[in-house]
Design a protein around this motif. Structure first.
Motif, short mmCIF file in Angstrom:
data_model
loop_
_atom_site.label_atom_id
_atom_site.label_comp_id
_atom_site.label_asym_id
_atom_site.label_seq_id
_atom_site.Cartn_x
_atom_site.Cartn_y
_atom_site.Cartn_z
N ARG A 1 0.83 -1.21 0.00
CA ARG A 1 0.00 0.00 0.00
C ARG A 1 0.87 1.26 0.00
O ARG A 1 0.37 2.36 -0.20
N PHE A 2 2.16 1.08 0.24
CA PHE A 2 3.14 2.16 0.09
C PHE A 2 3.93 1.88 -1.17
O PHE A 2 4.57 0.82 -1.29
N SER A 3 3.94 2.83 -2.11
CA SER A 3 4.63 2.63 -3.38
C SER A 3 5.56 3.80 -3.65
O SER A 3 5.11 4.91 -3.89
N PRO A 4 6.88 3.57 -3.59
CA PRO A 4 7.80 4.67 -3.83
C PRO A 4 8.05 4.87 -5.33
O PRO A 4 7.87 3.96 -6.14
N GLU A 5 8.49 6.07 -5.65
CA GLU A 5 8.83 6.40 -7.03
C GLU A 5 9.92 7.45 -7.02
O GLU A 5 9.86 8.38 -6.23
N CYS A 6 10.91 7.28 -7.90
CA CYS A 6 11.98 8.27 -7.99
C CYS A 6 12.06 8.72 -9.45
O CYS A 6 12.79 8.14 -10.25
N PRO A 7 11.32 9.79 -9.82
CA PRO A 7 11.27 10.23 -11.22
C PRO A 7 12.61 10.73 -11.76
O PRO A 7 12.91 10.57 -12.93
N ASN A 8 13.40 11.36 -10.89
CA ASN A 8 14.74 11.80 -11.27
C ASN A 8 15.59 11.94 -10.01
O ASN A 8 15.12 11.69 -8.90
N SER A 9 16.82 12.37 -10.18
CA SER A 9 17.75 12.36 -9.05
C SER A 9 17.39 13.35 -7.97
O SER A 9 17.94 13.29 -6.87
N SER A 10 16.47 14.29 -8.25
CA SER A 10 16.12 15.31 -7.26
C SER A 10 14.79 15.06 -6.56
O SER A 10 14.51 15.69 -5.55
N LEU A 11 13.99 14.15 -7.12
CA LEU A 11 12.63 13.97 -6.63
C LEU A 11 12.40 12.56 -6.13
O LEU A 11 12.90 11.59 -6.70
N LEU A 12 11.60 12.48 -5.07
CA LEU A 12 11.20 11.18 -4.53
C LEU A 12 9.75 11.30 -4.10
O LEU A 12 9.38 12.27 -3.43
N ASN A 13 8.95 10.35 -4.53
CA ASN A 13 7.54 10.34 -4.15
C ASN A 13 7.22 9.09 -3.36
O ASN A 13 7.90 8.06 -3.48
N LEU A 14 6.19 9.19 -2.54
CA LEU A 14 5.67 8.01 -1.86
C LEU A 14 4.17 8.00 -2.08
O LEU A 14 3.45 8.88 -1.59
N HIS A 15 3.69 7.04 -2.88
CA HIS A 15 2.28 6.94 -3.22
C HIS A 15 1.60 6.07 -2.17
O HIS A 15 2.10 4.99 -1.80
N LEU A 16 0.44 6.55 -1.72
CA LEU A 16 -0.28 5.92 -0.62
C LEU A 16 -1.65 5.47 -1.09
O LEU A 16 -2.38 6.26 -1.72
#
Lengths: 110, 116
Positions: free
Chosen positions: B63-78
């Motif tokens: 239910r936690f899904s991480p994503e790193c679109p580029n070297s400066s950004l990090l997302n955590l999808h819930l």
């Protein structure tokens, strides 16, 4: 394996000194110290590496006894701004993740 | 610029909602981390990205899904979170993942999540 910290909590008057201890039952590569004030991000204080290298703030003093797998953080002439929770983190190897201890709550009062 | 910026600062969501936490750093760091911190507890590692690739997943529920679109950004999808997932979620970065035991972590101020 989570390191052990002592004491759990300490209250100081301004100008007093304190020592916070961190120990592990496993051989360590590094010990890290961070301070977190309520509602804020943890802030890096010091890193001590096996072999004696240290990196950190000039006003922070710490030691790392590699034989005993123990580290101590020395806070001298405490100021109100020293209040917060101090976490030590340990890593068993240079490739290992850092695992944080339970924290030591430090309160400095006038 | 020596900051890690997290948005939003506070998030309240229901168990059926989908939301995302965002993290940004411009220090040129190549490793980025998600930590979960419950009240009066230490930060617990969830994920590590190294050079935009997932390097460590600490057996975190899907239910936690991480994503790193580029070297400066990090997302955590819930998605479909539980009330026990309520916590402070901290993002951090470090110069590199290799030699992580010697890395200094720069933390963001966190996103405080409440799941109703």
């Amino acid at each position: 394996q989570q390191p052990v910290q002592s004491p759990q909590a300490v209250i100081l008057r301004e100008g007093e000194d304190a020592v916070i201890n961190c120990s592990s039952s496993k051989a360590l590569y590094s010990v890290h110290w961070y301070r977190q004030k309520h509602g804020e991000a943890p802030v890096f204080l010091m890193i001590l590496l096996k072999g004696g290298e240290q990196k950190g703030h000039e006003k922070i003093s710490a030691s790392f006894n590699e034989k005993k797998q123990q580290s101590s953080l020395y806070l001298t002439a405490s100021q109100l701004s020293y209040s917060g929770t101090y976490f030590c983190g340990t890593a068993k190897t240079s490739y290992d993740k850092v695992i944080f201890g339970p924290g030591t709550s430090l309160s400095v009062i006038p | 610029d020596t900051e890690v910026t997290q948005t939003p600062k506070h998030l309240v969501m229901g168990m059926t909602n989908k939301k995302s936490l965002k993290c940004e750093q411009h220090m040129g760091h190549r490793a980025m981390y998600w930590y979960k911190q419950k009240a009066k507890k230490p930060p617990e590692l969830m994920f590590v990205y190294s050079y935009e690739k997932l390097s460590i997943n600490e057996s975190v529920p899907s239910r936690f899904s991480p994503e790193c679109p580029n070297s400066s950004l990090l997302n955590l999808h819930l998605h479909a979170l539980q009330p026990e997932d309520s916590a402070l979620y901290l993002c951090a970065s470090s110069p590199w993942r290799y030699l992580s035991g010697a890395n200094v972590l720069t933390f963001g101020a966190g996103s405080r999540l409440t799941v109703l």
